[in-house]
Scaffold this motif. Structure first.
Motif, mmCIF file in Angstrom:
data_model
loop_
_atom_site.group_PDB
_atom_site.id
_atom_site.type_symbol
_atom_site.label_atom_id
_atom_site.label_comp_id
_atom_site.label_asym_id
_atom_site.label_seq_id
_atom_site.Cartn_x
_atom_site.Cartn_y
_atom_site.Cartn_z
ATOM 1 N N PRO A 1 29.323 40.534 37.853
ATOM 2 C CA PRO A 1 30.540 40.237 36.780
ATOM 3 C C PRO A 1 31.744 39.586 37.841
ATOM 4 O O PRO A 1 31.900 40.096 38.825
ATOM 5 N N ALA A 2 32.655 39.046 37.028
ATOM 6 C CA ALA A 2 33.667 38.359 37.471
ATOM 7 C C ALA A 2 34.846 39.321 37.859
ATOM 8 O O ALA A 2 35.367 40.016 37.042
ATOM 9 N N PRO A 3 35.486 39.491 39.033
ATOM 10 C CA PRO A 3 36.491 40.253 39.341
ATOM 11 C C PRO A 3 38.000 40.077 38.698
ATOM 12 O O PRO A 3 37.884 38.798 38.359
ATOM 13 N N HIS A 4 38.789 41.199 38.549
ATOM 14 C CA HIS A 4 39.967 40.745 38.153
ATOM 15 C C HIS A 4 40.930 40.320 39.421
ATOM 16 O O HIS A 4 40.502 41.083 40.313
ATOM 17 N N ALA A 5 41.678 39.506 38.972
ATOM 18 C CA ALA A 5 42.429 38.857 40.400
ATOM 19 C C ALA A 5 43.429 39.961 40.806
ATOM 20 O O ALA A 5 44.757 39.728 40.821
ATOM 21 N N GLY A 6 43.025 41.084 41.069
ATOM 22 C CA GLY A 6 43.984 42.272 41.468
ATOM 23 C C GLY A 6 44.520 41.909 42.734
ATOM 24 O O GLY A 6 43.933 41.548 43.770
ATOM 25 N N SER A 7 45.627 42.075 42.882
ATOM 26 C CA SER A 7 46.411 42.107 44.296
ATOM 27 C C SER A 7 47.528 42.826 44.382
ATOM 28 O O SER A 7 48.146 43.587 43.350
ATOM 29 N N GLY A 8 48.438 43.052 45.314
ATOM 30 C CA GLY A 8 49.525 44.109 45.523
ATOM 31 C C GLY A 8 48.759 45.494 45.407
ATOM 32 O O GLY A 8 47.678 45.827 45.573
#
Lengths: 430, 430, 430, 430
Positions: free
Chosen positions: B205-212
């Motif tokens: 599955p593709a990760p969500h581009a979570g950052s911070g």
């Protein structure tokens, strides 16, 4: 007891195979016979052994063929593949120019312990290989069989003649694995609470009603393999030994004998046991031979035919050296040496020497005087095991036809009992 | 770093599920929906779960289904049979008068650890059972499925309503084994030098581009399961805790992050590790996450799709607690507690909380205040494991649909890494 | 039960140590007091601790001082040398220019686990070092003592003031080993069939007749060490937690309580035990607390005074976490968390909190929020153990004076029982 | 090579001991000589052996006497006590009416493996007994010595004559432990990084400059003990064997020889090793004989005199059977059988047969034909070890005077190397 007295002449050899008992006739005929051309004879022998392997695997499901129920055992599938790899590696790979291995990974997966040939898959993990599956191994075997047969017919008699030792080694090697296929699957089935049968119609061979003793007076005898027929390197060099006086039991120790030992507290009496043996017996909670189960209907034993009641007259089977030694001490007797066994067997004085159970001797598995393992890769075969194991003589119900030999030296560790192993007694008394 | 600041109100609850992210929507809907009658709804839910088990087994050969590549893992065949035994034992056996078990030995073979139900086959020997084979297990499943469906339709709504807790337990239990089927076969395939693929078309599955970071100020929150939907007993009792101040990473630690740790000598730097962790790392010669292989083409990893190059952006997977803890220390950060995780997740502040990798927390798996395992046989389920393990939160790519829950407490030993396990960081700095 | 109700105010702190009970007064006074100059006060404190070590070794023969009866224990001689090495390594070696170590090999022999300081002798082999002998260790201690005292008097107050944290660490470190000297030699003596007494005149401290329960209502409290006095890094950072409602037993579980558990089959009832705990109990054949022996005269227990009859009123001692947890479940109660314990102890609501037996809590030994081990070599001290162990609170009869502290966190593995470990119960019921 | 040819006559015996080399003269004189009365002769022999035990313990501290640095070794203190217990148990206890044991617990503590005599303290825990201490053992020995001497003088010659076999057994038993006292303390000292010396003035005996080979033609010889002098039961029954043709090296393999083997990669070449041997060598990381240390000044070896540079001309010592076998294969030679060794030794054809190092033979330790352990309690002595071990012949620098014998059969497991063990080669070539 009034054992028949037997005076073998020192240096006696089996001069007249035609007159030998059936059990003695089997050992060591050539595997190659009955066909017109050398290629034809080789093909016949090759296909006979190869098909016997498949015949032994035939009753087994894909799951059965994958199990490795202890590190000492190997999956059926592995036996089928490893013996095939042997032909690919040593015959086709080295002598058939342009031969392409069936699969590039198989050499790694199915080498066993030939360090000289390269790295190999860890022994204890053989049961973790789900792929290739049984069907792919069947395809592998067919591919190699066809290539070998083609090789035989494409190759000159002269070159084939030079390859006979290698081919004989391959056939005998495969026969050894045929026996292990049965001992290993029986171990797995014996762990299964449902006690599956390898062959519900299987029956154990009937013992000869051997009783009494055969006497060997002191004499010098030649022990070990002589002559041109195939043999393993550990049977050489033939050499002279002084044997006797001693008496050997004509027959094998039976289940009835063993039950008497058990009833007398044999498994719990430390003074009957070697120290290492009693440690094994208590550590593994032995109270009967391997595969025996105490049931509401009395003792039963797991056989190739499934769970069966104990047959009092049958030879005891699946006993370790430790147990055999303790039984002998309890009997006031001993185990014979392998030399004593061989002298008596050559003189056809032992009943059930072949085809029932391997017989523990008290001889450690050591090199014969001057033995030196051959330096080629096949030389890894036997010599490296010559410590900590004991010699068994004869052959068992699982030994393939034409594989037994009076000079044959089988060997296992003293705690092993998953082979078809029993014993006969020796007596040094007057 | 400039993490978005987030001020959850103490005692906030997820008041508007309709607006929650997809990952949050999944957790904890009822398994029973969409059908007219209770029997019909139960049948739909039952068959949906049962067929998912079979769908997961479908790509596997009989040999694949038999392998147990380490004592912690179980054969596919066993998972299929054990989940079936559950229905036979707890539903049919106790509530369907006259039901005859499919086979008298199966209760012994396929019980797992329910001491209260009787003796059981040794866990480490599950891979030695060649029979019953995969086909017989298929027949077993069909037999029990039919009996359960018939039971649903033959039973009054009133009685069925009383059995819903048991039925929900059975379905959730089977879903847990569905996840293990994938983790266990992947472990076996990863041991195979030929690296077989479970499904060559599989994609992660593709990760969500979570950052911070998301910030939690200090506040009192209720943790644990509330309400009527199904939950395991270890999620209870819901209770109030003081959480924060702390910041939690929005996204998961990635393979790129992990490669930086490796390049910096992370696996060889004792001062980064818990003492028990460094002993495990050196004892097992870890130098990368589980299933990674160093190849001529760089690091690759064994996945359900076979051996694949490392995807730098994907969450790191198959790391143990010990590795996760060392990584966090190397990062100058920490692992969150399970309470911190739950508070942030309830507020929908965590990306990829569900459906990618289970996330190690630094919380030991302990009972919630006043927790008491239920006294019936199902009460053996969770409480007896509450020592020596650590809590993981979220769910993984292998977790079945409708099985995730924001209060779900998964748990494994700190050296375990054959599950789909990763991490997200916490920061207690200003 | 009618436990007295107790309403601690949230954030209560022990504002008036002068009025606290004796058990509470002991914790955490400074080790430095009563002398005129800083050098004088340091010398007094140093020599007081150093001589206590020797006082504890005094009853022991050279042979007694060498034994290591299990890998977890260390020889008396080693404790005496290791604590001396600490001063040599960290104080004299780093701050006393020109100091020459007593012996060049001792740093290798007597380092314990400070990886940062260099290689060290294998822990499990400490009992194999016959040399240096007890007398040489006495000489070693005298040499270092004299050098330290000289150092104190040759050094400026300003520099000494900066070294106080290190000196306090060294003294507290040595006190920890003073406790281990007693627990380790008792383990060795308990293995000896002749049951030697450490001190035939030894008597166990008398318990206070604590009964009933103290009730904590829900409230926010600060846990952990506050203020300037010495503490270990694991007691920091102080932080706020929500505790209660819960009731804690005022008194400790007694031998009489434990005998009731034993009589009720506690050690044989799997459902009372954590899974790992029952495996330990059966694997090690536990049927009573550690050091208990069943004799013709009933149960006896090996104490520092030799073999003594069980005192029904004394706190049970030498129980593992697994046993404590099983006992709590059998009682229908729980173990408290370390936070609950600390809140109640700060409010002086617990009898025998100190000086009898360490009390198992159900809290895993984890870092407090934001805890970070200090980066110097002493930073190896506590943080690396923060997994797989459980917190014990209070102190024991073997804990040196002035070493107890209400925020003190002791920790051991859940199977350990050679320390002076017992328990008190918690109750979450209404 | 041009080995001197030697043609022993079959059945040759050592007819002229007066002319034999010193090394040969030592074996098997009576321990009883030179005194006037039987009681006097017994007393002299008894006190000579007893004082030799104490002389060997004299350089050791109380701590030294307590160490058990591996399960195979025993503390000096234990050897001193166990040999004393032997006299108490078998002589005084059974033949001196009214004798009261020195301490009621000592029979339990200091029995070794005589199952028939009752339970005993676990072997691996001997090093955990701090009490009784060395001084108490000295008192124990004095008490028993006085009682034995008094018994000799209070007892009639007739009765004493009947006890001679028991007394000889006790003296030889104690001599065996005298050798173990040195091998066991050397093992402990060798583990100590400080390398303490047992006796700084110790020097190894100088080897005879044996070179070349002695040739045995084929012949029948009698092997085993004959005559009336003391012997262990495993040397019986004397029996006839066929030995030869073979050549035996006159001298022992030296350190110079061994360094050549090491330089040639001997420890890393799998094809030179028995399979079990290579597993031991790699598992224990052998790269040189036991107690060798690689230092900045080259190879050194731990001896009774402390750490010393390797003496190239000295016999290699502290090699296991596995190493000896690999060396022999690397040399293109073999190890002799014990029969070959005995025949050549009886004919005085072997240099350094006694007093340097025990010499591994390739003979497994098995019973001689018809051997039967005696049925009394002393019969436990040798027979129970007759599996898994190999025979060593000769004697070592640590063997007490008057304890060597040409028929003596020593035995150890093939991985053992803490004894003073070396080898001589055999050659079966033309």
């Amino acid at each position: 007891m009034s054992g028949a007295t037997f005076f073998p002449k020192p240096e006696i050899s089996v001069t007249n195979p035609a007159s030998a008992a059936a059990a003695m006739a089997a050992p060591n005929p050539s595997l190659f016979s009955g066909s017109r051309t050398l290629a034809g004879r080789l093909t016949d022998a090759f296909l006979a052994v190869r098909s016997e392997t498949e015949r032994r695997a035939e009753p087994l499901t894909p799951e059965d063929q994958m199990v490795q129920s202890m590190p000492d055992a190997s999956p059926t599938k592995w036996h089928r593949a490893h013996t095939t790899w042997f032909w690919e590696q040593f015959l086709l790979g080295e002598h058939s120019p342009g031969y392409i291995p069936f699969h590039p990974d198989y050499a790694f997966l199915f080498n066993s312990y030939y360090v000289g040939v390269g790295p190999r898959h860890a022994r204890a993990q053989r049961g973790h290989l789900t792929r290739p599956g049984a069907e792919e191994i069947t395809a592998y075997r067919r591919h190699v069989d066809a290539a070998v047969v083609k090789f035989f017919h494409d190759t000159s008699d002269k070159m084939l003649a030079g390859l006979i030792p290698l081919i004989e080694a391959g056939l005998n090697h495969e026969q050894q694995h045929q026996e292990l296929m049965l001992t290993d699957i029986l171990h797995a089935f014996a762990q299964n609470p449902m006690a599956p049968a390898y062959d519900t119609l299987w029956t154990s061979p009937a013992p000869h009603a051997g009783s009494g003793w055969t006497r060997l007076i002191e004499g010098i005898h030649t022990i070990g393999h002589q002559g041109d027929n195939f043999h393993f390197d550990n049977e050489k060099p033939a050499h002279r030994v002084l044997v006797g006086p001693v008496k050997l039991a004509r027959g094998l120790v039976t289940n009835a004998d063993w039950l008497a030992f058990m009833d007398d507290g044999g498994y719990r009496t430390a003074s009957l046991w070697l120290m290492d043996g009693f440690a094994a017996a208590t550590g593994e909670a032995w109270e009967a031979p391997g595969y025996w189960r105490k049931t509401a209907d009395g003792w039963q034993v797991m056989t190739l035919g499934g769970l069966r009641p104990i047959d009092a007259n049958a030879p005891v089977c699946h006993v370790s050296y430790y147990e055999a030694d303790a039984f002998a001490r309890w009997s006031g007797k001993h185990l014979p040496t392998e030399m004593e066994w061989e002298v008596a067997a050559r003189a056809e004085q032992l009943d059930d020497a072949f085809g029932m159970v391997w017989q523990w001797t008290r001889s450690a598995y050591s090199p014969y005087p001057g033995y030196r393992a051959s330096q080629d890769v096949l030389g890894e075969y036997n010599g490296k095991f010559m410590v900590n194991q004991l010699v068994l003589r004869g052959s068992s119900l699982a030994t393939p036809e034409r594989h037994s030999r009076v000079s044959y030296r089988n060997f296992f560790y003293p705690h092993h009992r998953w082979q078809f192993t029993g014993l006969r007694l020796a007596d040094y008394g007057a």
